[in-house]
Design a protein around this motif. Structure first.
Motif, mmCIF file in Angstrom:
data_model
loop_
_atom_site.group_PDB
_atom_site.id
_atom_site.type_symbol
_atom_site.label_atom_id
_atom_site.label_comp_id
_atom_site.label_asym_id
_atom_site.label_seq_id
_atom_site.Cartn_x
_atom_site.Cartn_y
_atom_site.Cartn_z
ATOM 1 N N PRO A 334 -1.933 -1.026 24.455
ATOM 2 C CA PRO A 334 -2.238 -0.575 23.086
ATOM 3 C C PRO A 334 -3.176 -1.550 22.408
ATOM 4 N N PRO A 335 -3.825 -1.127 21.322
ATOM 5 C CA PRO A 335 -4.869 -1.951 20.695
ATOM 6 C C PRO A 335 -4.394 -3.332 20.270
ATOM 7 N N ASP A 336 -3.152 -3.438 19.751
ATOM 8 C CA ASP A 336 -2.703 -4.726 19.246
ATOM 9 C C ASP A 336 -2.405 -5.716 20.363
ATOM 10 N N GLU A 337 -2.352 -5.254 21.613
ATOM 11 C CA GLU A 337 -2.119 -6.146 22.740
ATOM 12 C C GLU A 337 -3.355 -6.244 23.636
ATOM 13 N N TYR A 338 -4.466 -5.723 23.152
ATOM 14 C CA TYR A 338 -5.652 -5.652 23.999
ATOM 15 C C TYR A 338 -6.171 -7.043 24.335
ATOM 16 N N ARG A 339 -6.315 -7.294 25.633
ATOM 17 C CA ARG A 339 -6.920 -8.531 26.128
ATOM 18 C C ARG A 339 -7.800 -8.166 27.307
ATOM 19 N N LEU A 340 -8.984 -8.700 27.341
ATOM 20 C CA LEU A 340 -9.894 -8.414 28.448
ATOM 21 C C LEU A 340 -9.825 -9.542 29.460
ATOM 22 N N ASN A 341 -9.419 -9.225 30.667
ATOM 23 C CA ASN A 341 -9.386 -10.222 31.732
ATOM 24 C C ASN A 341 -10.821 -10.627 32.051
ATOM 25 N N PRO A 342 -11.177 -11.902 31.900
ATOM 26 C CA PRO A 342 -12.569 -12.292 32.145
ATOM 27 C C PRO A 342 -13.000 -12.141 33.599
ATOM 28 N N MET A 343 -12.045 -11.926 34.526
ATOM 29 C CA MET A 343 -12.406 -11.722 35.926
ATOM 30 C C MET A 343 -12.622 -10.236 36.237
ATOM 31 N N HIS A 344 -12.428 -9.379 35.235
ATOM 32 C CA HIS A 344 -12.566 -7.940 35.402
ATOM 33 C C HIS A 344 -14.051 -7.584 35.420
ATOM 34 N N ASN A 345 -14.548 -7.101 36.552
ATOM 35 C CA ASN A 345 -15.963 -6.778 36.706
ATOM 36 C C ASN A 345 -16.223 -5.388 36.143
ATOM 37 N N LEU A 346 -16.748 -5.335 34.924
ATOM 38 C CA LEU A 346 -16.951 -4.049 34.269
ATOM 39 C C LEU A 346 -17.918 -3.165 35.052
ATOM 40 N N VAL A 347 -18.872 -3.746 35.732
ATOM 41 C CA VAL A 347 -19.882 -2.964 36.459
ATOM 42 C C VAL A 347 -19.241 -2.056 37.504
ATOM 43 N N THR A 348 -18.225 -2.560 38.191
ATOM 44 C CA THR A 348 -17.616 -1.793 39.286
ATOM 45 C C THR A 348 -16.166 -1.423 39.035
ATOM 46 N N GLN A 349 -15.489 -2.095 38.095
ATOM 47 C CA GLN A 349 -14.066 -1.846 37.877
ATOM 48 C C GLN A 349 -13.761 -1.058 36.612
ATOM 49 N N LEU A 350 -14.746 -0.906 35.741
ATOM 50 C CA LEU A 350 -14.533 -0.105 34.548
ATOM 51 C C LEU A 350 -14.792 1.361 34.887
ATOM 52 N N SER A 351 -13.730 2.119 34.988
ATOM 53 C CA SER A 351 -13.843 3.556 35.240
ATOM 54 C C SER A 351 -13.532 4.260 33.928
ATOM 55 N N PHE A 352 -14.574 4.708 33.229
ATOM 56 C CA PHE A 352 -14.408 5.218 31.868
ATOM 57 C C PHE A 352 -15.080 6.579 31.716
ATOM 58 N N GLU A 353 -14.736 7.287 30.666
ATOM 59 C CA GLU A 353 -15.389 8.557 30.371
ATOM 60 C C GLU A 353 -16.775 8.244 29.814
ATOM 61 N N PRO A 354 -17.823 8.632 30.516
ATOM 62 C CA PRO A 354 -19.166 8.115 30.200
ATOM 63 C C PRO A 354 -19.773 8.613 28.904
ATOM 64 N N GLY A 355 -19.314 9.758 28.416
ATOM 65 C CA GLY A 355 -19.889 10.256 27.173
ATOM 66 C C GLY A 355 -21.298 10.788 27.362
ATOM 67 N N SER A 356 -22.133 10.578 26.343
ATOM 68 C CA SER A 356 -23.415 11.285 26.262
ATOM 69 C C SER A 356 -24.429 10.903 27.323
ATOM 70 N N VAL A 357 -24.255 9.768 28.006
ATOM 71 C CA VAL A 357 -25.219 9.442 29.061
ATOM 72 C C VAL A 357 -25.141 10.447 30.202
ATOM 73 N N LEU A 358 -24.085 11.244 30.237
ATOM 74 C CA LEU A 358 -23.957 12.263 31.286
ATOM 75 C C LEU A 358 -24.773 13.521 30.965
ATOM 76 N N LYS A 359 -25.161 13.698 29.701
ATOM 77 C CA LYS A 359 -25.819 14.941 29.277
ATOM 78 C C LYS A 359 -27.115 15.239 30.034
ATOM 79 N N PRO A 360 -28.032 14.284 30.206
ATOM 80 C CA PRO A 360 -29.258 14.627 30.945
ATOM 81 C C PRO A 360 -29.002 14.952 32.410
ATOM 82 N N ILE A 361 -27.965 14.402 32.988
ATOM 83 C CA ILE A 361 -27.656 14.686 34.395
ATOM 84 C C ILE A 361 -27.203 16.125 34.547
#
Length: 647
Positions: A334-361
């Motif tokens: 939850p937001p009040d416990e949010y901590r980002l692990n500095p070893m977390h590689n966002l480039v390959t480990q962040l699996s998120f809903e991409p939003g509008s960048v998907l529109k042109p595809i």
């Protein structure tokens, strides 16, 4: 030797008998020589047996040795990770008495330039393996070896006689020597290779790190782990003469067999571009108050990764300090416990809903397969559109003041969810899934052990008249980037199609592996897969250039360069309510240029920046990186005034 003596006596008796019987001297001597030969053979056999018996006490000692691990280099040969020879003094912690460490420390301190307290502290603060000294000079190392393997017995006697009262806890001198010998026997001089990371924090996530215990490397993340078989080389054996105490005997050469150094791995990364990307990202994360972010820079024609940066980051040489700082999946909190692990590689480990960048595809696939036409108009109501199965209407962030009818170009330029929802429903589940799969969503890109492959939710199906299907609501939301997940590396790989002549080329990061004793291995270039026709590509490039010139991406526009790209602002899903947070976003911009022949494709992603819009928060990072690349490459800006006059 008793057997030999008996044979010798027997020979004397036989020889005497021969001469007494008057046998010719020649025959007698032949017989004598024959028996002497037998004696020599027996003597050699017995002596060899004795040598074998002695080898239990004094003889060959064999141990395995790990070869030098290959370096990890940038495209110009500059080091991101390297193995450096280290001369150390190590010990195995095996206490026999409470006072033994203090005695060891007092005996050792003058030999290794440490105080007694420092040595005792090293023992007390380590569970098993104690590194007493690290990085000795050759002269210091040789002096310690002479003391450790040749002179310590004599010096121990002097030490014992010079410190009366120190050994009161032992029954006698014999007991002390026995226990000291066992403890001191675990202290060894060792030459090994230490892994260091000249690339430091700026490249830690992609390079990864290795643990090192007595020269044994264990890779944990990143390219260190992916290419471990290439880097580690071939393990061999070291053969040494040792006595019963396990000490090397002077005068005998050490023999090394089967040891093959690892390959040096040369990457597509550029140290200069990596540093530029990292610094621009760090500055923007701090100025926007974001929790973190990442940047990827591709060479557009080849899809070679020139930079891959994350912030916050970690020190790969002291990775243990970071392991427990945060969860590996921070979005589950939850937001009040949010901590980002500095070893977390966002480039390959962040699996998120991409939003509008998907529109042109999605749009490009609909145009390519004539599911929609460039001139087809869709109703854009400022109040949004109500979809069956969805409680709230789908709305736009930047709606028109009154109902208008927009074509696919304007829908993308102004990033209309309402327009894309209609395109998605017209395409249907099968075409939407096909569009995502053709752009290789749902697949790992770099093949890292920690990399996610995203989720297309193909199994999230509702049965309508026996046919697998998505609901209309899901068809609508997937078209504008909700309901599926992707990683940043997947997104830039897909968007690079628009910069790379309509072809998908899987991004790569390894160029070759070289060795002084083996042939250079060149990693194969990925195949080019045509996704879009020239007609569709031309339409999409015009649309994406307009996004930067007049749409949501104006903050990314560089002075005097033609840029194309797409913004994205994705709400984070709330796993408790199964809805979306209204105040937590991923902001993204993916752009390429300079047109008409794009050279670079760049992705910038920020985690909860302020402002949270993709264009406003990420666009400036793109612009800083892109303009510096243009200067480095000597590509002058277009004189827009002269160009307009000529037209």
């Amino acid at each position: 030797m008793i057997v030999i003596r008996k044979i010798w006596k027997w020979l004397i008796v036989i020889r005497a008998q021969y001469f007494q019987k008057g046998v010719g001297s020649l025959k007698a001597w032949i017989s004598t020589l024959f028996l002497l030969l037998i004696i020599a053979l027996l003597n050699t056999s017995v002596l060899n047996t004795e040598l074998k018996a002695r080898s239990v006490d004094e003889g060959f000692g064999s141990r395995k040795e790990t070869p030098k691990r290959g370096d990890i280099l940038d495209r110009k040969g500059r080091s991101f990770a390297a193995s450096r020879l280290s001369r150390d003094v190590i010990a195995v912690k095996r206490p026999d008495t409470p006072d033994m460490y203090r005695i060891i420390a007092k005996f050792m301190a003058p030999r290794i330039n440490l105080t007694e307290d420092e040595i005792v502290e090293a023992y007390n603060n380590t569970k098993y393996n104690v590194k007493l000294v690290e990085g000795m000079t050759q002269q210091e190392f040789d002096a310690f070896c002479e003391f450790r393997y040749l002179n310590f017995s004599r010096e121990l006697d002097n030490f014992y006689n010079s410190n009366p009262g120190l050994f009161d806890g032992f029954k006698d001198k014999s007991e002390f020597y026995k226990k000291f010998d066992r403890e001191f026997g675990e202290i060894q001089a060792r030459k090994s290779y230490k892994r260091c990371y000249p690339g430091g924090e700026m490249s830690a996530h992609i390079i990864g790190y290795s643990s090192d215990v007595h020269g044994e490397f264990t890779p944990w993340r990143g390219l260190e782990r992916k290419y471990d078989d290439t880097l580690k080389g071939g393990e061999g054996r070291v053969i040494e003469w040792k006595n019963a105490r396990g000490e090397k005997l002077p005068g005998f050469d050490t023999v090394r067999k089967g040891i093959v150094p690892g390959y040096d791995l040369r990457l597509t990364l550029s140290s200069e571009i990596q540093s530029l990307a990292y610094k621009a990202l760090e500055d923007r994360v701090k100025s926007t108050g974001a929790k973190g972010g990442c940047v990827i820079v591709l060479d557009a024609p080849s899809a070679e990764i020139l930079a891959l940066a994350n912030y916050p980051t970690f020190d790969p040489e002291n990775y243990n300090d970071y392991i427990n700082l945060g969860p590996d999946h921070p979005d589950t909190l939850p937001p009040d416990e949010y901590r980002l692990n500095p070893m977390h590689n966002l480039v390959t480990q962040l699996s998120f809903e991409p939003g509008s960048v998907l529109k042109p595809i999605v749009t490009s696939w609909a145009l390519e397969n004539e599911l929609v036409s460039p001139d087809e108009r869709f109703e854009i109501n400022p109040k949004g559109i109500k979809i069956k199965g969805k409680d709230e209407p789908i709305t736009d962030t930047h709606p028109p003041k009154k109902t208008e009818f927009w074509c696919v170009d304007k829908i993308n330029i102004h990033s209309s969810n309402v327009g894309m929802a209609q395109i998605g429903m017209k395409m249907g589940r099968a075409n939407l899934v096909e569009s995502l799969e053709r752009f290789h969503f749902g697949e790992k890109v770099l093949g890292l052990i920690e990399e996610y492959d995203g989720n297309l939710n193909k199994k999230l199906e509702e049965v309508i008249i026996g046919t697998p299907s998505w609901s209309l609501a899901r068809e609508a939301t997937v078209a504008f980037g909700q309901g599926i997940t992707a990683t940043p590396i997947q997104i830039i790989a897909a968007m690079n199609v628009f910069a790379n002549d309509g072809c998908y080329v899987k991004p790569r990061i390894a160029l070759d592996a070289s060795s002084a004793v083996r042939e250079t291995y060149y990693f194969p270039q990925p195949e080019r897969e045509r996704i879009l026709s020239q007609e569709t590509l031309s339409i999409m490039q015009d649309i994406l250039e307009s996004v930067v010139n007049e749409g949501t991406g104006t903050e990314a526009k560089g002075m005097g360069y033609r840029i194309a790209g797409k913004t994205g602002t994705a709400e984070k899903p709330d796993r408790v309510t199964h809805g979306y947070y209204k105040n937590r976003h991923y902001a993204c911009f993916v752009g390429f240029g300079p047109l008409p022949e794009p050279k670079y494709t760049i992705l910038v992603l920020l985690d909860e920046p302020k402002p949270h819009w993709g264009g406003a928060s990420c666009g400036p990072v793109f612009r800083v990186i892109f303009e510096n690349l243009m200067v480095w490459d000597g590509i002058p800006p277009i004189n827009e005034k002269n160009t307009d006059e000529e037209l």
